[in-house]
Design a protein around this motif. Structure first.
Motif, PDB file in Angstrom:
ATOM      1  N   PHE A  84      15.593  78.688  24.796  1.00  0.00           N
ATOM      2  CA  PHE A  84      15.531  79.346  23.486  1.00  0.00           C
ATOM      3  C   PHE A  84      15.407  78.345  22.344  1.00  0.00           C
ATOM      4  N   GLU A  85      16.202  77.299  22.388  1.00  0.00           N
ATOM      5  CA  GLU A  85      16.270  76.391  21.236  1.00  0.00           C
ATOM      6  C   GLU A  85      15.401  75.153  21.404  1.00  0.00           C
ATOM      7  N   THR A  86      14.574  75.099  22.439  1.00  0.00           N
ATOM      8  CA  THR A  86      13.801  73.864  22.675  1.00  0.00           C
ATOM      9  C   THR A  86      12.320  74.058  22.389  1.00  0.00           C
ATOM     10  N   GLN A  87      11.922  75.174  21.811  1.00  0.00           N
ATOM     11  CA  GLN A  87      10.504  75.418  21.547  1.00  0.00           C
ATOM     12  C   GLN A  87      10.001  74.547  20.403  1.00  0.00           C
TER      13      GLN A  87
ATOM     14  N   ILE B 220      20.683  83.717  18.234  1.00  0.00           N
ATOM     15  CA  ILE B 220      19.585  82.949  18.821  1.00  0.00           C
ATOM     16  C   ILE B 220      18.421  82.981  17.845  1.00  0.00           C
ATOM     17  N   PRO B 221      17.452  82.066  18.005  1.00  0.00           N
ATOM     18  CA  PRO B 221      16.325  82.089  17.068  1.00  0.00           C
ATOM     19  C   PRO B 221      15.643  83.450  17.051  1.00  0.00           C
TER      20      PRO B 221
ATOM     21  N   TYR C 224      12.607  83.997  16.754  1.00  0.00           N
ATOM     22  CA  TYR C 224      11.340  84.005  17.475  1.00  0.00           C
ATOM     23  C   TYR C 224      11.499  84.421  18.934  1.00  0.00           C
ATOM     24  N   ILE C 225      12.711  84.534  19.403  1.00  0.00           N
ATOM     25  CA  ILE C 225      12.916  85.065  20.754  1.00  0.00           C
ATOM     26  C   ILE C 225      12.602  86.561  20.764  1.00  0.00           C
TER      27      ILE C 225
END
Lengths: 591, 1010
Positions: free
Chosen positions: A169-172, B724-725, B727-728
């Motif tokens: 999730f946070e590594t894009q 969470i972001p 964009y998910i």
């Protein structure tokens, strides 16, 4: 020994427990089983379409809201789209609700499409090949639609094409918008092959909508060759044609009658549920209507983009009369908006409420006296009522002195999408995403940019102009043709959600969104001067950007709104929360 | 030491029928329910309500007589008629305590356990049993947040709050089956045990993290038939209700607010002429109104009555305890009541010395009635908030519009908006077989099935709204409210089955005393529901679904879950001095992923005790310290009670479920869609809590017993939805992330003694627990609006600005750091905490917490001859309460046109610079910003109960065929000491004046034994 016996017994019993403890959701589809057959994939696909229903704030289509960030519109001062339009004078800050909504809606659609595209593999064996390919194509097309909008709004964005694992999730990271567009070409080619030319159900994406998205992506990244090919394929197929009646494009009955011809894609509303509706009309009716909620109005710059009937811009045409600005103009002006003195009809009530609502109200749009002219259906005459809240020179006029900015534009009202056959609070007219006129104009523009000017280019432009009764153009010069196509797009598609896309790809945000917002004459007797469009051949001139310095004192200048847009406003900022959660993301320049 | 007197008579038979009476050595009163056993056999009986018994025994056998509160006595049965005297014993440590899957001698306990006995539970008269726990056990916080009939049960927190987003209530077992204790009439309860630490609770594994409450119901004796009847009648009145201003004050203050708002000294809402007319003319309900809405609304009787009949019938072979109860509780407003009927039958059959059968049969039906129009809390809030100038009622069925543009009238809603009935019949059947092949070995197998069928029927009908016709001095019909009638009905079927098999092996000799328990338990819960609704019923007298014309809708669904566990316990005592207990449970829950092997977990605990008073070196102190024990325990517990965002059980947190309602509109019609809307963590697993406890039990002198505990609960793996972001494209999943700690101590002391004929006992408790969030990985804080959870602070602390008085003048405003709004004199001023010269969002801070600290209670019982008295007071030493909305703010409701309260008359003006409230404005505006201004100290001390009883002399009642009779009067919540807002109850949290008041009660009752 006994110990082992006990452990052995425990093991046996725990194995027996496995079935007992295996409990899956009963009344909701779950990831373990969903998409297992064609019917499930189909309702999952409906869920993907649901994420493309961008109708979030005040039941107004978001793309129409976003049009409020451009030079064509002035909206309520505190609305997020108004803050975007004002730019640095706004303030448009990171966290603006319009840009955050765009990001959130775009990625919700991406996530749903990705989930379907991956999950539907479970049901592939139980689904007919053609149906599987078509449903996959629909999801690919909707995902491309999401990304088209995201890269228009935000530039380089996170490009996710399959469901992510929690740890991803946070590594894009961001992908350049050119690379995204090119990757989407492939998806859209696959979709083009599998989609129906004319889907049985209105609202489903079609072959040519997929190609149309490809063309829009190509125009955005200036890949004019691809755009010209894609649009040419659509034109050559002969499957689409312009609706001879422009106004019919924006009514429910008109769209239904012409289904599948000019309108290539639209956002649908359900007839059964009164709460899911489009409040566009409600949003642009002036205060002298009974039950109005005015908040979004055309600007003078919008009005002045419409040519005179001789095909010339108002500063060039001898037919233009600044004392009577609605005379001798492109018919689309009257079809797009109301000017002071026009007779308006709206339907703000469901049932008859005489004498003024039958249930249609008819009145003369008046901003220059303290009177409201309301049609009395009992007597068949206009009643004259004092206390016009829109009276522009009164001491508390909402137009001139609406300091709170809650209401009030600059003397004009939208007409497009007004449909007196429908109760305005339950308007069900599909909101157009793409229509054939745009394909024609994209084709022309791409060919002009490619330097391949031929008869097909002027034919395409003239087809659109002909419907509006405007004279055919005989230009062959690329500069003049480019100016004409750009003007056509502004007047043909006003409020349809294309203007921001156009301003950005033409690189004229700073010029178009700059300076005071003005409107109609304050006092009809004191005729405002014709605006200047800059020096011949200047950016202002070639993009029809008017300058009102000479007439500003005589015009309605609602709320003294002055816009200042610098280079950074070519893109919206990435929402701050995303940067906080993923340190690998880069903010757009200047933000 | 026992003293016994034997009255000789001759008897020659081999078997002797002994009849006799057991009495208190000191008072000669009958000892009811004492046990008599023939030594060396399983034969035995117990005494009846008069202390009498009858038993066939071999000549010369020894009878062992025991009763709680007395020393055991041994008597040789060589007479047909015995009077046995028992010596009262305050060494209650010899009692036996119900623990998980068994019983244990209190003296040998190494865990932290509180036990409440029957007599403690019947001193208070309430509609719901859960409230009885308040103040009786240290470390057990009982919140009652509503006095609404049928919904006035309490929430229980044992040793603080144990989770952020999962279940926080204890596991409640009634006779070993998960159940609501509110279903059980207090008269049928023998004991309630609260397992507080890991040592005591670990045997319940993944469900024990928030503590365990064990309710044991009474069982039949073997001494014939005993009948008792217990009844009470209670008058309930609201503890607190805010007082509103009069019509004239409402109008005058509205004008004050309007002038403040506009800055125009001549602005008004109500013209002065109208106000003057109101002042000179009495209300005529036509033109002049001055309605006290609360008084108009609170017309229901508030009466509660409870009747309970218990029949205890039994012989040596079989017994049956039966309890039948009926409760009828009327609310304060019309159409608001609760009725409950329950029948319990607890049979025991002794097939042979080796085989016993025990069972539970239970039927319970509760029916809750409320107005259909709105929930009673909202109706009451309107009554508190609506201006006195609003027309209420003109005649039978003729309601005014209450001064509201939407015509919603709280009186009409309460009296005439129809009825919402909720009925839940529940059945429980449990059967156990207990097999004892040899004395030291016991096997038990049991099966229980509990079924309940909640049924809801809500028919909202129209009431007629009238308006005065001043010219004709009559009333004209205006409209029906709400205009559309509607019916919705729902049924659900819920089944819980529990199966258990266990074995116990005991070993005992002079030095060693050991017991080993092992067993397994499985539990399954299935839930299903169906509902339907329609509108537009032509005849409102026939509210049946098929007759509705519009909006036909229906829905249904089901879910299920299962648990399985293996448990074991070893108890070991060496010479009753050194105590050791080890517990373990290997537990599984279907809530977690089988695929990822997340279902099973192991939850161990160990505890040890040292009874130092049994050491030889201690005997010299024996007169001072009769008993002394130090305990310590350590263990790990689980919490599998995952809940969703709506605080409803979430049975499938491991699975991605597709949400319905994600429709689209092809061809302008609704097409059903499903979509994934939430990210899912398939690896979700239980929250874990590690508990350490040390404790001390002391018995000093003759009658003072003391228990003290100190504990630390460290909770980890807390389930959180970490943002969470975006964009998910999905909402966040549950992740096992957070950490939290509860540290606390508990102290209780009981002193029993007598002064001549006056017997008394006093128990005092005090306990504290301090919560601290210790880790929230990846999240700066959890924001829930007014409340915020951040590392280093207690869970859900209030967060906002620090209020520092009012802006007193223009000069004051100019001299104060710039605020985030444009202030006027009389607005609340906030502190610039970071000293940057501006007051903005960065200056917000933690401003209080509503979890009670320093809870204490004093419970006193006095008995003198035929009189007995219980006095019970309970309090909280530290607590903040944020009150907002209609209650706190003048002219604020959000959902109706509001007035203001009497307390609001003390508002700021230049002449009243230290007022209780800021300047009046038509809407509260900026002064409603979350700030410490609205945080009030809600510490309190409350006289929870007074119960005065008189025993009608036996000689008198016997003539009526009654064994004993007691008459009593009691009262609850009779007075409260608090600094909290006038008109609001300090026990109710987050008060926005939407509440159902807690009750002050006056009771008369009767206990009769036949």
């Amino acid at each position: 020994m006994k110990k082992y016996l006990i452990i052995g017994l425990l093991a046996v019993v725990s194995l027996g427990c496995d079935d007992f403890l295996d409990r899956q959701p009963l009344d909701t589809p779950s990831s373990a089983t969903f998409y297992s057959n064609e019917a499930e994939i189909r309702i999952g696909l409906t869920g993907v379409y649901n994420a493309a229903f961008w109708n979030s704030r005040g039941l107004v289509p978001d793309l129409k809201r976003i049009e409020g960030t451009t030079d064509l519109i002035i909206s309520r001062k505190t609305d997020p789209e108004s803050l975007v339009a004002q730019g640095d004078a706004g303030p448009f800050v990171i966290g603006n609700a319009m840009s955050e909504t765009g990001w959130q809606q775009g990625y919700r659609l991406v996530a749903r499409a990705n989930d379907l595209l991956e999950g539907m593999k479970r049901g592939e064996a139980a689904t007919s090949k053609a149906a599987y390919a078509r449903m996959r194509a629909e999801a690919l097309t909707l995902r491309a639609w999401a990304y088209l909008n995201l890269i228009t709004w935000f530039g380089d964005v996170v490009f996710i094409t399959q469901p992510l694992k929690t740890e991803e999730f946070e590594t894009q990271t961001q992908t350049s918008r050119v690379d995204i567009a090119k990757a989407l070409y492939k998806d859209l080619d696959e979709a083009y092959a599998a989609l129906d030319l004319n889907p049985a159900e209105r609202g489903r994406v079609s072959k040519h909508f997929a190609l149309g998205i490809k063309a829009r992506l190509a125009m955005l990244i200036k890949d004019y060759q691809t755009a010209a090919e894609a649009t040419n394929t659509i034109i050559k197929s002969g499957n689409h044609a312009l609706n001879p009646n422009y106004q019919a494009l924006f009514t429910l009955a008109g769209q239904t009658a012409n289904a599948g011809r000019e309108v290539m894609a639209a956002m649908m509303y359900p007839a059964e549920n009164p709460n899911i509706a489009s409040w566009q009309v409600v949003g642009y009716t002036p205060r002298q209507t009974l039950g109005a909620q005015s908040n979004n109005f055309p600007t003078q710059a919008m009005v002045d983009k419409f040519e005179c009937t001789d095909g010339k811009r108002i500063d060039e045409s001898p037919l233009y009369d600044p004392a009577n600005p609605s005379k001798n103009r492109d018919k689309r002006l009257r079809w797009t908006l109301y000017m002071p003195g026009d007779t308006m009809e709206v339907r703000m009530v469901k049932n008859q409420s005489l004498p003024y609502q039958n249930p249609i109200q008819r009145f003369i749009f008046n901003i220059h006296t303290d009177q409201i002219f309301r049609w009395n259906w009992n007597t068949g005459k206009f009643d004259v009522i004092n206390g016009n809240p829109d009276f522009v020179t009164s001491s508390n006029s909402v137009w001139q002195f609406g300091a709170t900015g809650a209401v009030g534009g600059v003397g004009y009202v939208w007409r497009k999408y007004n449909d007196t056959d429908q109760y305005a609070w339950e308007l069900k007219t599909p909101f157009i995403w793409m229509r054939y006129a745009e394909i024609l104009l994209m084709y022309a523009e791409a060919k002009i940019e490619l330097g391949q000017i031929d008869a097909s280019v002027t034919d395409a432009i003239n087809a659109v102009r002909r419907r509006a009764g405007q004279p055919a153009t005989a230009f062959t010069d690329a500069v003049k043709l480019r100016q004409l196509v750009r003007r056509e797009r502004a007047v043909e598609f006003a409020t349809e959600g294309l203007r921001l896309y156009d301003l950005r790809r033409w690189g004229i945000v700073q010029q178009a969104l700059n300076g005071p917002i003005v409107g109609a004459a304050l006092k009809p007797a004191e005729v405002p001067a014709i605006p200047s469009f800059g020096a011949a051949g200047s950016v202002q001139d070639l993009n029809d950007i008017p300058d009102y310095s000479a007439s500003i004192a005589r015009r309605i200048k609602s709320r003294n709104e002055t816009r200042i847009n610098t280079a950074k406003h070519n893109l919206w900022p990435i929402p701050q929360g995303e940067l906080d959660k993923n340190k690998g993301l880069k903010q757009n320049p200047g933000w | 030491m026992a003293i016994l007197t034997l009255c000789w008579a001759s008897g020659m038979a081999q078997n002797l029928t002994v009849t006799g009476r057991v009495v208190d050595q000191e008072t000669s009163q009958a000892v009811v329910g004492s046990n008599l056993a023939v030594k060396g056999t399983t034969k035995g009986t117990s005494t009846d309500a008069n202390g009498n018994f009858s038993l066939v025994v071999p000549q010369g056998a020894t009878l062992v007589v025991s009763s709680i509160g007395y020393d055991n006595a041994e008597v040789v049965a060589n007479s047909a008629n015995l009077t046995i005297q028992l010596k009262p014993n305050d060494r209650t440590l010899n009692e036996v305590v119900v623990v998980g899957y068994g019983v244990q001698k209190k003296a040998n306990l190494t865990g932290s356990v509180s036990q409440l006995k029957a007599e403690e539970l019947t001193r208070r008269q309430v509609g719901t049993t859960s409230n009885l726990l308040q103040g009786l056990a240290p470390g057990v916080t009982v919140f009652q947040s509503s006095g609404k009939p049928g919904a006035d049960g309490a929430n229980i927190r044992i040793r603080g709050t144990g989770s952020i987003f999962s279940g926080t209530g204890p596991l409640v077992l009634v006779d070993g089956v998960v159940s609501s204790m509110d279903n059980v009439d207090a008269n049928a309860i023998e004991s309630i045990t609260i397992l507080k630490d890991a040592a005591a609770a670990a045997i319940y594994g993944s469900r024990a993290a928030n503590g365990v409450v064990l309710v044991k119901t009474k069982r039949g004796g073997s001494g014939g038939i005993r009948v008792s009847y217990n009844a009470f009648v209670t008058q309930q009145v609201a503890t607190n209700i805010p007082e509103k201003v009069s019509a004239v004050e409402h109008m005058e203050l509205s004008n004050v607010a309007q002038r403040n708002q506009t800055g125009n000294p001549n602005a008004f809402v109500f013209p002065q002429a109208l106000i003057d007319r109101y002042k000179t003319t009495a209300p005529d309900n036509l033109e002049i109104f001055d309605n006290d809405w609360v008084k108009l609304l609170f017309t229901n009787s508030g009466l509660m009555q409870n009747h309970n009949l218990t029949i205890d019938a039994g012989s040596e072979k079989a017994s049956l305890f039966t309890s039948i109860s009926y409760l009828n509780q009327q609310g304060l407003i019309p159409n608001n009541s609760f009725k409950r009927f329950d029948l319990r039958m607890n049979p025991d059959i002794r097939i042979s010395d080796k085989l016993r059968l025990t069972g539970v049969l239970f039927y319970n039906q509760g029916t809750r009635i409320e107005p259909a129009g709105s929930e009673p809390e909202f109706i009451i809030r309107q009554a508190i908030g609506i201006p006195a100038t609003g027309p209420a009622k003109f005649g039978d069925g003729m309601y005014g519009d209450a001064g509201q543009s939407n015509r919603r009238n709280p009186l009409g809603q309460a009296e005439a908006s129809g009825i919402w009935t909720r009925t839940t019949p529940s059945f429980l059947g449990k059967a156990s077989v207990i097999f004892t092949p040899i004395k030291s070995l016991e096997f038990e197998a049991s099966y229980a099935r509990e079924q309940w069928y909640p049924y809801s029927k809500r028919f909202q009908r129209n009431y007629d709204v009238y308006a005065p016709n001043i010219a004709a001095r009559t009333y004209d019909f205006v409209a029906k409210y709400p205009g559309t009638n509607s019916l919705s009905e729902s049924y659900s079927t819920n089944v819980r089955t529990t199966m258990l098999g266990q074995g116990t092996y005991s070993f005992k000799n002079a030095d060693h005393d050991a017991k080993l328990l092992g067993g397994f338990q499985v539990e399954e819960l299935t839930l299903s529901r169906i509902g339907a609704s329609r509108t537009d019923f032509v005849n409102e007298e026939l509210p049946y679904i098929s007759l509705g014309g519009g909006n036909r809708d229906n829905s249904g669904g089901a879910s299920e879950f299962a648990l399985a566990g293996f448990y074991t316990r070893l108890n070991y005592a060496f010479r009753d001095k050194y105590l050791l207990e080890v517990n373990g449970r290997y537990d599984a829950s279907s809530r977690f992923s089988q695929e990822l092997d997340r279902q099973w977990g192991f939850f161990p605990s160990a505890s040890a005790g040292w009874v130092f008073s049994n050491e030889k070196f201690f005997t010299s102190l024996g007169n001072v310290i009769q008993f002394g024990k130090i305990r310590a325990s350590y263990g790990t517990l689980g919490n599998q009670e995952v809940v969703n965002a709506l605080n409803e059980p979430e049975y499938y947190p491991f699975a991605a479920t597709y949400a319905s309602g994600t429709d689209y509109y092809f061809n302008n019609t609704i097409n059903q869609g499903f979509a994934l809307t939430e990210a899912v963590n398939a690896g979700t697993t239980w929250e874990k809590s590690t508990q350490k406890n040390i404790g001390l039990d002391l018995t000093l002198f003759q009658g003072l017993s003391i228990t003290a505990d100190y504990y630390v609960r460290q909770i980890s793996n807390l389930l959180m939805r970490r943002p969470i972001p975006t964009y998910i494209g999905l909402s966040p999943a549950l992740l096992n992330l957070g950490k939290m700690e509860n540290r606390g101590w508990e102290f209780s002391a009981t002193y029993r003694n007598r002064l001549g004929k006056l017997k008394y006992d006093v128990t005092g408790l005090i306990a504290d627990v301090k919560n601290e969030v210790t880790d929230l990985p990846g999240v700066p804080y959890l924001d829930e609006g007014l409340q915020r959870s951040a590392v280093g602070y207690p869970l859900r602390s209030y967060f906002g600005y620090q209020a520092i008085g009012y802006f007193q003048s223009k000069e004051d405003i100019a001299a104060t750091p710039t605020h985030f709004f444009t202030p006027n004199p009389g607005d609340i001023k906030y502190a610039d905490l970071n000293g940057d010269g501006k007051v903005n969002a960065d200056d917000r801070t933690f401003i209080g917490n509503n979890f009670p600290r320093y809870e204490y209670s004093v419970n006193m019982n006095l008995a003198y001859g035929i009189l007995d008295l219980n006095l019970f007071g309970q309090g909280v030493g530290q607590k903040s309460n944020y009150i907002s909305g209609t209650g706190a703010y003048p002219f604020f409701a959000g959902d109706f046109i509001p007035s203001l309260l009497e307390i609001h008359k003390d508002y700021w003006t230049p002449e009243n610079p230290n007022a209780t409230f800021p300047r009046l404005t038509p809407a509260i505006g900026v002064n409603a910003t979350n700030s410490s201004f609205w945080v009030k100290n809600s510490a309190y001390f409350r006289l929870k109960n007074v119960n005065l009883g008189v025993r009608i002399p036996d000689t008198f009642v016997r003539k009526l065929g009654i064994a004993s009779a007691r008459f009593y009067v009691s009262g609850q919540n009779l007075f409260t000491i608090t600094q909290f807002w006038k008109g609001f109850d300090p026990e109710i949290n987050n008060n926005n004046a939407q509440f159902y008041p807690l009750m002050k009660t006056y009771t008369a009752g009767l206990n009769v034994r036949f």
